[in-house]
Design an enzyme around this catalytic site. Structure first.
Site, short mmCIF file in Angstrom:
data_model
loop_
_atom_site.label_atom_id
_atom_site.label_comp_id
_atom_site.label_asym_id
_atom_site.label_seq_id
_atom_site.Cartn_x
_atom_site.Cartn_y
_atom_site.Cartn_z
N SER A 298 6.16 4.07 0.24
CA SER A 298 7.32 3.53 -0.46
C SER A 298 8.33 4.64 -0.72
O SER A 298 7.96 5.79 -0.96
CB SER A 298 6.88 2.93 -1.79
OG SER A 298 8.02 2.60 -2.55
N SER A 299 9.62 4.27 -0.71
CA SER A 299 10.65 5.27 -1.00
C SER A 299 10.52 5.79 -2.42
O SER A 299 11.03 6.87 -2.74
CB SER A 299 12.04 4.67 -0.78
OG SER A 299 12.24 3.57 -1.64
N CYS A 300 9.83 5.03 -3.31
CA CYS A 300 9.77 5.47 -4.71
C CYS A 300 8.78 6.59 -4.93
O CYS A 300 8.64 7.07 -6.05
CB CYS A 300 9.43 4.29 -5.62
SG CYS A 300 7.72 3.83 -5.59
N TYR B 7 0.90 5.83 -9.66
CA TYR B 7 1.05 5.02 -8.45
C TYR B 7 1.48 5.91 -7.28
O TYR B 7 0.93 5.83 -6.17
CB TYR B 7 2.11 3.94 -8.72
CG TYR B 7 2.51 3.14 -7.53
CD1 TYR B 7 1.75 2.05 -7.11
CD2 TYR B 7 3.66 3.46 -6.80
CE1 TYR B 7 2.12 1.31 -6.01
CE2 TYR B 7 4.03 2.73 -5.70
CZ TYR B 7 3.27 1.66 -5.31
OH TYR B 7 3.64 0.93 -4.21
N HIS C 106 12.22 -7.52 -9.16
CA HIS C 106 13.16 -6.51 -8.67
C HIS C 106 14.58 -6.97 -8.92
O HIS C 106 14.83 -8.11 -9.26
CB HIS C 106 12.98 -6.34 -7.16
CG HIS C 106 11.76 -5.60 -6.78
ND1 HIS C 106 11.15 -5.76 -5.57
CD2 HIS C 106 11.03 -4.68 -7.43
CE1 HIS C 106 10.10 -4.98 -5.49
NE2 HIS C 106 10.00 -4.32 -6.61
N LYS D 72 -0.39 6.79 -3.70
CA LYS D 72 0.23 6.53 -2.39
C LYS D 72 0.33 7.81 -1.56
O LYS D 72 0.10 7.80 -0.35
CB LYS D 72 1.65 5.97 -2.59
CG LYS D 72 1.66 4.55 -3.06
CD LYS D 72 1.67 3.68 -1.84
CE LYS D 72 1.26 2.29 -2.17
NZ LYS D 72 0.85 1.52 -1.03
P1 NDP Z 1 2.74 -7.60 -3.46
O1 NDP Z 1 2.29 -7.44 -4.86
O2 NDP Z 1 3.73 -8.66 -3.13
O3 NDP Z 1 1.47 -7.78 -2.53
C1 NDP Z 1 0.33 -6.97 -2.64
C2 NDP Z 1 -0.83 -7.65 -1.98
O4 NDP Z 1 -2.00 -6.85 -2.18
C3 NDP Z 1 -1.12 -9.03 -2.53
O5 NDP Z 1 -1.37 -9.91 -1.46
C4 NDP Z 1 -2.39 -8.81 -3.35
O6 NDP Z 1 -3.24 -9.92 -3.40
C5 NDP Z 1 -3.06 -7.71 -2.55
N1 NDP Z 1 -4.05 -7.03 -3.38
C6 NDP Z 1 -3.82 -6.30 -4.50
N2 NDP Z 1 -4.99 -5.88 -5.01
C7 NDP Z 1 -5.96 -6.38 -4.21
C8 NDP Z 1 -7.38 -6.28 -4.23
N3 NDP Z 1 -8.05 -5.59 -5.18
N4 NDP Z 1 -8.07 -6.91 -3.25
C9 NDP Z 1 -7.42 -7.61 -2.29
N5 NDP Z 1 -6.09 -7.72 -2.22
C10 NDP Z 1 -5.37 -7.10 -3.19
O7 NDP Z 1 3.30 -6.18 -3.00
P2 NDP Z 1 4.36 -5.88 -1.87
O8 NDP Z 1 4.12 -6.76 -0.70
O9 NDP Z 1 5.70 -5.82 -2.50
O10 NDP Z 1 3.97 -4.37 -1.51
C11 NDP Z 1 3.06 -4.07 -0.47
C12 NDP Z 1 3.19 -2.60 -0.12
O11 NDP Z 1 4.53 -2.36 0.29
C13 NDP Z 1 2.90 -1.69 -1.30
O12 NDP Z 1 2.18 -0.57 -0.83
C14 NDP Z 1 4.26 -1.24 -1.76
O13 NDP Z 1 4.26 0.05 -2.30
C15 NDP Z 1 5.03 -1.27 -0.45
N6 NDP Z 1 6.47 -1.39 -0.72
C16 NDP Z 1 7.00 -2.51 -1.28
C17 NDP Z 1 8.35 -2.55 -1.60
C18 NDP Z 1 9.00 -3.73 -2.24
O14 NDP Z 1 10.20 -3.65 -2.58
N7 NDP Z 1 8.28 -4.84 -2.45
C19 NDP Z 1 9.24 -1.41 -1.32
C20 NDP Z 1 8.57 -0.30 -0.72
C21 NDP Z 1 7.24 -0.31 -0.45
P3 NDP Z 1 -3.00 -11.10 -4.47
O15 NDP Z 1 -1.92 -11.93 -3.85
O16 NDP Z 1 -4.29 -11.76 -4.55
O17 NDP Z 1 -2.59 -10.43 -5.75
#
Ligand code: NDP
Length: 353
Positions: A113-115, A142, A185, A146
């Site tokens: 992530s950019s953060c 966090y 967000h 990462k």
């Molecule tokens: P979300 O919270 O939308 O999705 C995360 C997913 O991970 C969910 O499907 C969640 O499942 C799953 N998950 C979390 N914990 C567990 C666990 N213990 N076991 C199984 N599954 C798990 O996050 P994003 O899609 O936004 O982010 C995904 C990645 O992208 C991250 O690494 C984030 O840092 C990166 N990112 C996101 C940005 C953004 O703006 N959204 C920007 C930059 C990077 P469940 O649905 O069951 O909770």
């Protein structure tokens, strides 16, 4: 796409497939004809459980892995649950990275992530800014997790000859986004806030800060296409990204453009049809003046985003309207949450990224 490295029948595991990023990756994979996907909900496979993840990899043996599962949240969540942020993210990524290695997966794409770049990194932020300065304290656990994931990919590439790459997306928005004003967000928060202001014919909406900070945004479907583009790079090019002794295996994914929060709010007001006044409250915090990724590494490989900010906002707004009917909502978005007036910049939201 020509000369695909990922065979269309290859087994592909998308971890976190119900999240904003993971769901976009699944849609993009389906669009280009990848149908042999392995997907597990958290209830089916808790990724923090090492034995379960190991058993899953041994039985499914995916060839390609998209690691989009993570525990993510805004300032409030990060400061309330710092231990969970570092513990769960470390566990999830190490279980998946090690599981992929043990079954000899060909490639893995880890979502960074950019953060996680230093708080005062020079703008636009280049890949080599990682670990070059002090981190933003509010999400340090966090970010450290990462960064450990990226370091792990790099160490595995060096010691085991694996091909693991980290994508570093900018702020994302798109289908399946979180519209809860307490945790969302900046884009989904503004869409909801201005939509509701329009419906109730408010004459004015007050937004936090001066409106002058500049931010970059990318539509989640564009990020997903970039992820698939990267995983399909020819071996020589992919290896140039993952086999360096001196450069961490990471690549920025952004739109390459930023705009002020005021410009963003005005654009969203136009998209949702709010014609009242947008007033900024400068007594509220602004956050970093500018956050923009240097995307020249990805551009030089031939990838550019397709969706303009306006197009993406129109798509997101349409999706928001569809989600108002819980029966058709991807995440059962609740519109009954108390609207909560504490808007609205990254100081108050996951847009911290
Ligand atoms: P979300 O919270 O939308 O999705 C995360 C997913 O991970 C969910 O499907 C969640 O499942 C799953 N998950 C979390 N914990 C567990 C666990 N213990 N076991 C199984 N599954 C798990 O996050 P994003 O899609 O936004 O982010 C995904 C990645 O992208 C991250 O690494 C984030 O840092 C990166 N990112 C996101 C940005 C953004 O703006 N959204 C920007 C930059 C990077 P469940 O649905 O069951 O909770």
């Amino acid at each position: 796409m020509k000369n695909l490295m990922m065979n269309h029948n290859a087994k592909i595991y998308v971890a976190g497939h119900r999240g904003l990023v993971g769901s976009a990756i699944v849609r993009a994979l389906h669009r280009v004809g990848y149908n042999n996907l392995v997907l597990r909900t958290r209830a089916e496979l808790n990724l923090t459980n090492q034995a379960a993840v190991e058993a899953f990899f041994q039985s499914e043996r995916p060839r390609y892995v998209f690691l989009a599962a993570a525990k993510v949240g805004g300032i409030l969540a990060n400061s309330t649950y710092p231990a969970e942020f570092i513990f769960q993210n470390l566990l999830m990524q190490e279980n998946i990275i090690e599981g992929a290695r043990r079954v000899g997966a060909d490639r893995l794409l880890f979502l960074g992530s950019s953060c996680i770049y230093p708080k005062f990194a020079a703008q636009p932020m280049r890949e080599d800014a990682l670990l070059s300065g002090t981190l933003e304290p509010t999400n340090r656990p966090y970010a450290v997790a990462k960064i450990a994931g990226i370091e792990m990919c790099w160490a595995y590439n060096r010691q085991y000859g694996t091909r693991y790459l980290a994508a570093m997306p900018t702020n994302l928005y798109g289908p399946g986004d979180n519209y809860d004003l307490q945790t969302s967000h900046v884009i989904p928060a503004l869409i909801r806030k201005l939509h509701e202001a329009g419906i109730s014919r408010q004459r004015e909406v007050v937004l936090w800060g001066t409106g002058t900070p500049r931010r970059e945004f990318l539509y989640s479907d564009d990020l997903a296409e970039a992820c698939i583009f990267l995983m399909n790079l020819n071996q020589k090019t992919f290896d140039s990204l993952v086999q360096s002794e001196t450069d961490a295996p990471l690549i920025n994914v952004g739109s390459g453009r930023d705009q002020t929060i005021q410009e963003l709010a005005e654009l969203i007001a136009d998209v949702v049809g709010f014609d009242g006044l947008l007033r900024f409250d400068p007594s509220k915090p602004d956050g970093t003046p500018r956050k923009l990724l240097d995307t020249s590494r990805l551009s030089s490989l031939g990838w550019e985003p397709k969706t303009s900010l306006r197009q993406g906002l129109e798509l997101a707004y349409q999706e928001f309207l569809n989600a108002l009917d819980p029966a058709t909502s991807p995440r059962g978005v609740s519109v009954h949450n108390p609207p909560g007036d504490k808007l609205l910049n990254e100081g108050d939201s996951r847009a911290l990224r």
